[in-house]
Scaffold this motif. Structure first.
Motif, PDB file in Angstrom:
ATOM      1  N   ASP A  15       1.004 -79.736  68.069  1.00  0.00           N
ATOM      2  CA  ASP A  15      -0.424 -79.700  67.744  1.00  0.00           C
ATOM      3  C   ASP A  15      -0.758 -78.514  66.858  1.00  0.00           C
ATOM      4  OD1 ASP A  15      -3.065 -80.266  67.612  1.00  0.00           O
ATOM      5  OD2 ASP A  15      -3.528 -79.752  69.699  1.00  0.00           O
ATOM      6  N   ASN A  16      -1.118 -78.782  65.606  1.00  0.00           N
ATOM      7  CA  ASN A  16      -1.623 -77.716  64.742  1.00  0.00           C
ATOM      8  C   ASN A  16      -3.014 -78.082  64.229  1.00  0.00           C
ATOM      9  OD1 ASN A  16      -0.759 -79.763  63.039  1.00  0.00           O
ATOM     10  ND2 ASN A  16      -0.037 -78.386  61.442  1.00  0.00           N
TER      11      ASN A  16
ATOM     12  N   ILE B 246      -3.849 -76.804  60.336  1.00  0.00           N
ATOM     13  CA  ILE B 246      -3.458 -75.588  59.635  1.00  0.00           C
ATOM     14  C   ILE B 246      -1.969 -75.702  59.313  1.00  0.00           C
ATOM     15  CG2 ILE B 246      -3.140 -73.084  59.858  1.00  0.00           C
ATOM     16  CD1 ILE B 246      -6.062 -73.885  59.632  1.00  0.00           C
ATOM     17  N   GLY B 247      -1.606 -75.558  58.031  1.00  0.00           N
ATOM     18  CA  GLY B 247      -0.193 -75.575  57.663  1.00  0.00           C
ATOM     19  C   GLY B 247       0.096 -76.561  56.543  1.00  0.00           C
ATOM     20  N   GLN B 248       1.416 -76.789  56.324  1.00  0.00           N
ATOM     21  CA  GLN B 248       1.840 -77.703  55.259  1.00  0.00           C
ATOM     22  C   GLN B 248       1.610 -79.150  55.645  1.00  0.00           C
ATOM     23  OE1 GLN B 248       2.871 -76.515  52.422  1.00  0.00           O
ATOM     24  NE2 GLN B 248       3.536 -74.433  52.864  1.00  0.00           N
ATOM     25  N   GLU B 249       1.831 -79.462  56.950  1.00  0.00           N
ATOM     26  CA  GLU B 249       1.794 -80.856  57.379  1.00  0.00           C
ATOM     27  C   GLU B 249       0.887 -81.030  58.597  1.00  0.00           C
ATOM     28  OE1 GLU B 249       5.611 -82.263  58.782  1.00  0.00           O
ATOM     29  OE2 GLU B 249       5.672 -80.798  60.386  1.00  0.00           O
TER      30      GLU B 249
ATOM     31  N   GLY C 214      -2.124 -71.673  51.789  1.00  0.00           N
ATOM     32  CA  GLY C 214      -1.373 -71.814  53.032  1.00  0.00           C
ATOM     33  C   GLY C 214      -0.994 -73.244  53.377  1.00  0.00           C
ATOM     34  N   GLY C 215      -0.730 -74.059  52.352  1.00  0.00           N
ATOM     35  CA  GLY C 215      -0.251 -75.417  52.610  1.00  0.00           C
ATOM     36  C   GLY C 215      -1.312 -76.467  52.363  1.00  0.00           C
ATOM     37  N   ARG C 216      -0.846 -77.706  52.187  1.00  0.00           N
ATOM     38  CA  ARG C 216      -1.766 -78.786  51.837  1.00  0.00           C
ATOM     39  C   ARG C 216      -2.780 -79.051  52.939  1.00  0.00           C
ATOM     40  NH1 ARG C 216      -2.097 -84.750  52.099  1.00  0.00           N
ATOM     41  NH2 ARG C 216      -3.092 -85.453  50.192  1.00  0.00           N
ATOM     42  N   GLN C 217      -2.338 -78.998  54.198  1.00  0.00           N
ATOM     43  CA  GLN C 217      -3.274 -79.321  55.273  1.00  0.00           C
ATOM     44  C   GLN C 217      -4.288 -78.193  55.475  1.00  0.00           C
ATOM     45  OE1 GLN C 217      -3.821 -82.246  56.765  1.00  0.00           O
ATOM     46  NE2 GLN C 217      -2.316 -83.104  55.359  1.00  0.00           N
ATOM     47  N   THR C 218      -3.868 -76.939  55.265  1.00  0.00           N
ATOM     48  CA  THR C 218      -4.848 -75.839  55.331  1.00  0.00           C
ATOM     49  C   THR C 218      -5.853 -75.989  54.190  1.00  0.00           C
ATOM     50  OG1 THR C 218      -3.050 -74.465  56.139  1.00  0.00           O
ATOM     51  CG2 THR C 218      -5.106 -73.350  55.626  1.00  0.00           C
ATOM     52  N   ALA C 219      -5.376 -76.395  53.018  1.00  0.00           N
ATOM     53  CA  ALA C 219      -6.278 -76.588  51.881  1.00  0.00           C
ATOM     54  C   ALA C 219      -7.316 -77.662  52.224  1.00  0.00           C
ATOM     55  CB  ALA C 219      -5.485 -76.996  50.643  1.00  0.00           C
ATOM     56  N   ARG C 220      -6.859 -78.713  52.915  1.00  0.00           N
ATOM     57  CA  ARG C 220      -7.784 -79.784  53.310  1.00  0.00           C
ATOM     58  C   ARG C 220      -8.846 -79.233  54.277  1.00  0.00           C
ATOM     59  NH1 ARG C 220      -7.179 -83.930  57.322  1.00  0.00           N
ATOM     60  NH2 ARG C 220      -8.397 -85.787  56.821  1.00  0.00           N
ATOM     61  N   THR C 221      -8.414 -78.372  55.191  1.00  0.00           N
ATOM     62  CA  THR C 221      -9.343 -77.751  56.134  1.00  0.00           C
ATOM     63  C   THR C 221     -10.339 -76.843  55.394  1.00  0.00           C
ATOM     64  OG1 THR C 221      -7.688 -77.851  57.882  1.00  0.00           O
ATOM     65  CG2 THR C 221      -9.461 -76.245  58.175  1.00  0.00           C
TER      66      THR C 221
ATOM     67  N   GLU D 268      15.177 -76.893  55.936  1.00  0.00           N
ATOM     68  CA  GLU D 268      15.474 -77.650  57.166  1.00  0.00           C
ATOM     69  C   GLU D 268      14.521 -77.255  58.299  1.00  0.00           C
ATOM     70  OE1 GLU D 268      17.942 -79.878  57.919  1.00  0.00           O
ATOM     71  OE2 GLU D 268      19.205 -79.842  56.102  1.00  0.00           O
ATOM     72  N   SER D 269      14.226 -75.928  58.369  1.00  0.00           N
ATOM     73  CA  SER D 269      13.418 -75.449  59.497  1.00  0.00           C
ATOM     74  C   SER D 269      11.989 -75.965  59.439  1.00  0.00           C
ATOM     75  CB  SER D 269      13.411 -73.918  59.510  1.00  0.00           C
ATOM     76  OG  SER D 269      12.765 -73.447  58.340  1.00  0.00           O
ATOM     77  N   GLU D 270      11.597 -76.489  58.271  1.00  0.00           N
ATOM     78  CA  GLU D 270      10.226 -76.991  58.152  1.00  0.00           C
ATOM     79  C   GLU D 270      10.097 -78.459  58.575  1.00  0.00           C
ATOM     80  OE1 GLU D 270       7.941 -74.753  54.678  1.00  0.00           O
ATOM     81  OE2 GLU D 270      10.064 -74.996  54.208  1.00  0.00           O
ATOM     82  N   ILE D 271      11.252 -79.079  58.936  1.00  0.00           N
ATOM     83  CA  ILE D 271      11.198 -80.434  59.517  1.00  0.00           C
ATOM     84  C   ILE D 271      10.947 -80.252  61.010  1.00  0.00           C
ATOM     85  CG2 ILE D 271      12.412 -82.614  59.842  1.00  0.00           C
ATOM     86  CD1 ILE D 271      14.244 -81.807  57.527  1.00  0.00           C
ATOM     87  N   ARG D 272       9.734 -80.465  61.443  1.00  0.00           N
ATOM     88  CA  ARG D 272       9.376 -80.162  62.830  1.00  0.00           C
ATOM     89  C   ARG D 272       9.128 -81.416  63.652  1.00  0.00           C
ATOM     90  NH1 ARG D 272       4.700 -75.862  62.850  1.00  0.00           N
ATOM     91  NH2 ARG D 272       5.195 -75.892  65.069  1.00  0.00           N
ATOM     92  N   GLN D 273       9.243 -82.581  63.012  1.00  0.00           N
ATOM     93  CA  GLN D 273       8.951 -83.829  63.729  1.00  0.00           C
ATOM     94  C   GLN D 273       9.560 -84.989  62.953  1.00  0.00           C
ATOM     95  OE1 GLN D 273       4.661 -84.225  63.694  1.00  0.00           O
ATOM     96  NE2 GLN D 273       4.532 -83.805  61.510  1.00  0.00           N
ATOM     97  N   GLY D 274       9.591 -86.154  63.597  1.00  0.00           N
ATOM     98  CA  GLY D 274      10.073 -87.350  62.923  1.00  0.00           C
ATOM     99  C   GLY D 274       9.080 -87.788  61.866  1.00  0.00           C
ATOM    100  N   GLN D 275       9.545 -88.624  60.921  1.00  0.00           N
ATOM    101  CA  GLN D 275       8.642 -89.118  59.886  1.00  0.00           C
ATOM    102  C   GLN D 275       7.717 -90.163  60.506  1.00  0.00           C
ATOM    103  OE1 GLN D 275       7.909 -88.329  56.800  1.00  0.00           O
ATOM    104  NE2 GLN D 275       6.602 -90.108  56.378  1.00  0.00           N
TER     105      GLN D 275
END
Lengths: 263, 292
Positions: free
Chosen positions: B72-73, B63-66, B235-242, A70-77
């Motif tokens: 802003d990441n 940087i990160g999963q998404e 460290g996540g799909r978006q970090t992998a892309r970076t 749950e904590s990894e949902i940080r924004q709307g889809q």
């Protein structure tokens, strides 16, 4: 030959020539070879068949996509593609909260189904927090709730010759001279029966919004977003999709995208 | 297949002396080294230009999963923006903004500006076409992987890997002197690679190639399911892309230096060795069996 000495001027001249030929090479010389229907392109497209076969061989049919907390949902889809279908039928249904909506399961099935949203919500449900990957390159984590497609396929009793599930949708996409084309897509029965493949009616604990595909959208968690059709009204089981649309298996596939989007 | 085992062969009497002022011709590059070299050259050209096409579809790295849309990441963005009412191409790296109009974010002509991250001359196809970019990219991705496998097996079998690629203690000790020689553009053409050469080929073949392949695979939702450890590793799909992008920058830097070095060291001799396998060494190079 090893005695070829370079003074600075000659060195800079050669470097400049190299750089400008590199710049020219990137120009439009390859464009005609790569347009849809071009022979070179059809050879290169075969790489997608290879990717499909290798991934099917490598990845277990039931292997799950990663689920997040749950904590990894940080924004709307983030909505993408069609976000507000304008066909008369869809607008009529959405104005009345989809009470008249029916999902049809047809084609190569023993028992065709017609299910209201209420009936779908009363079926076994699955909730999963997964990462949505758009073909453009971005990702977004959200919680999806819906009925497993495998459950619907079991209810409809899929006939053995069926190979693909085709999803027909309310949204219409630009189709050039042919006029607006209804959005459609397809997946094989391995993905169709995958435990995480659901027809979602809920997003982040809310009713699925119109921008994200209300009343019902597909989730295929081991492929990219363009395979997860929104605004689904009919699921048709077929042996081949060669005579649907332009025969490539989906709206985006008809417009040049690979049919298998596991990469 | 003939291979010349550098430095280990027996000295033989000169029967056909090398032309005045030149060392012997040595058979330096095996057929596997030469073939894989050129297949990579072609593959990397297409992978780069279609990769930039794919990047243009969403010209930001995170940087990160998404990808953060409501936070802003991002660490890189290349986008057109209105600055004082004028369209400009703005590249933002770690929050620092640079006006890159004419190249990144906005290119084309003044009369017909194009609002895209990388300009048309750097992408395949030249126009915006993500679908085609992906088709070409994945085709050459397979070619790159297959060629790397062939190279690895052949180079282990014919000892090219151990002899010429794997840096050893003496290479590392010789590194400072070799850097000095390169800085003075002073090249001695021996049988084997210099320490800097070994190190740079090692970085490309053993670090950058595997890194760019694995980070590419980590962007595949299919592979993510069967190998979730790769998501954790990078460290996540978006970090992998970076990281995929950064590995690309590393390969481009290598390419620039590689071409400069070929030009400085004698482009004809260097090209000949990568086409025919035969390399003219510097005067005074001891002759060995098989030399001409």
């Amino acid at each position: 030959m090893s005695g070829l000495k370079l003074d600075r001027r000659r060195f800079l001249g050669l470097t400049g020539a190299g750089a400008s030929s590199l710049a020219l090479a990137g120009c439009d010389v390859f464009d005609p070879l790569l347009r849809p229907g071009a022979e070179v392109r059809s050879v290169l497209e075969k790489a997608n068949d290879l990717t499909y076969r290798v991934q099917r061989a490598l990845i277990g049919d039931e292997t799950l996509a990663r689920e997040f907390s749950e904590s990894e949902i940080r924004q709307g889809q983030r909505p993408n593609g069609s976000t507000d279908p304008t066909s008369m039928e869809y607008m009529f249904l959405s104005r009345s909260d989809f009470v008249l909506y029916k999902l049809r399961v047809t084609g190569l099935v023993e028992q065709p189904l017609e299910l209201s949203l209420e009936e779908l919500r009363n079926m076994p449900a699955r909730t999963q927090i997964t990462r949505h990957d758009c073909v453009e390159g971005w990702s977004c984590i959200a919680k999806w709730t819906g009925v497993p497609l495998a459950f619907l396929l079991d209810q409809a009793r899929v006939r053995p010759e069926a190979r693909y599930a085709v999803f027909r949708c309310y949204d219409e996409m630009p189709g050039g001279l042919a006029g607006p084309q209804p959005y459609y897509g397809s997946i094989d029965l391995i993905d169709a029966r995958h435990p995480q493949t659901i027809l979602a009616y809920g997003l982040n604990d809310q009713t699925l919004p119109i921008a994200n595909g209300a009343p019902l959208r597909l989730r295929v968690e081991r492929q990219l977003g363009y395979k997860m059709n929104k605004y689904v009204h009919t699921i048709e089981l077929v042996e081949s999709f060669a005579d649907i649309g332009r025969g490539k298996g989906g709206y985006w596939e008809d417009h040049g995208y690979d049919w298998y989007a596991g990469i | 297949m003939t291979t010349t085992d550098a430095g280990a062969g027996e000295a033989i009497p000169e029967t056909t002396p090398a032309p005045a002022g030149k060392g012997p011709l040595v058979y330096r590059q095996s057929i596997f080294t030469r073939l894989t070299h050129w297949v990579w050259a072609i593959s990397l050209f297409f992978l780069l230009l279609t990769g930039l096409q794919i990047f243009n579809a969403h010209p930001a790295l995170y940087i990160g999963q998404e990808s953060g849309f409501e936070y802003d990441n991002s660490i890189l963005r290349i986008m057109p923006e209105l600055v004082d009412g004028q369209p400009r191409g703005i590249t933002t790296i770690f929050g620092h903004r640079f006006d890159t109009s004419g190249f990144l974010g906005m290119s084309g002509t003044e009369a017909q500006p194009q609002y895209r991250a990388f300009p048309a001359w750097m992408t395949i196809p030249s126009y915006q076409d993500l679908a085609t970019g992906r088709i070409v990219h994945f085709f050459f991705g397979w070619v790159l992987v297959a060629t790397l496998a062939i190279w690895l097996v052949s180079s282990l079998l014919n000892r090219h890997f151990v002899r010429d690629i794997l840096p050893r203690g003496q290479d590392l000790r010789g590194l400072p002197a070799d850097i000095g020689k390169h800085a003075r553009f002073s090249f001695r053409h021996g049988r084997s690679y210099s320490p800097l050469q070994k190190l740079s080929y090692f970085i490309v073949l053993v670090i950058l190639f595997p890194l760019i392949i694995l980070t590419g695979l980590t962007m595949s939702p299919g592979i993510n399911a069967s190998a979730p450890w790769m998501l954790d590793l990078f460290g996540g799909r978006q970090t992998a892309r970076t990281l995929h992008f950064i590995a690309m920058v590393g390969l481009v830097l290598f390419f620039v230096v590689h071409i400069l070095m070929v030009l400085l060291a004698g482009p004809i001799n260097e090209l000949r060795s990568m086409v025919t396998g035969w390399y003219r060494t510097s005067p005074g190079t001891p002759r060995e069996k098989g030399d001409r």
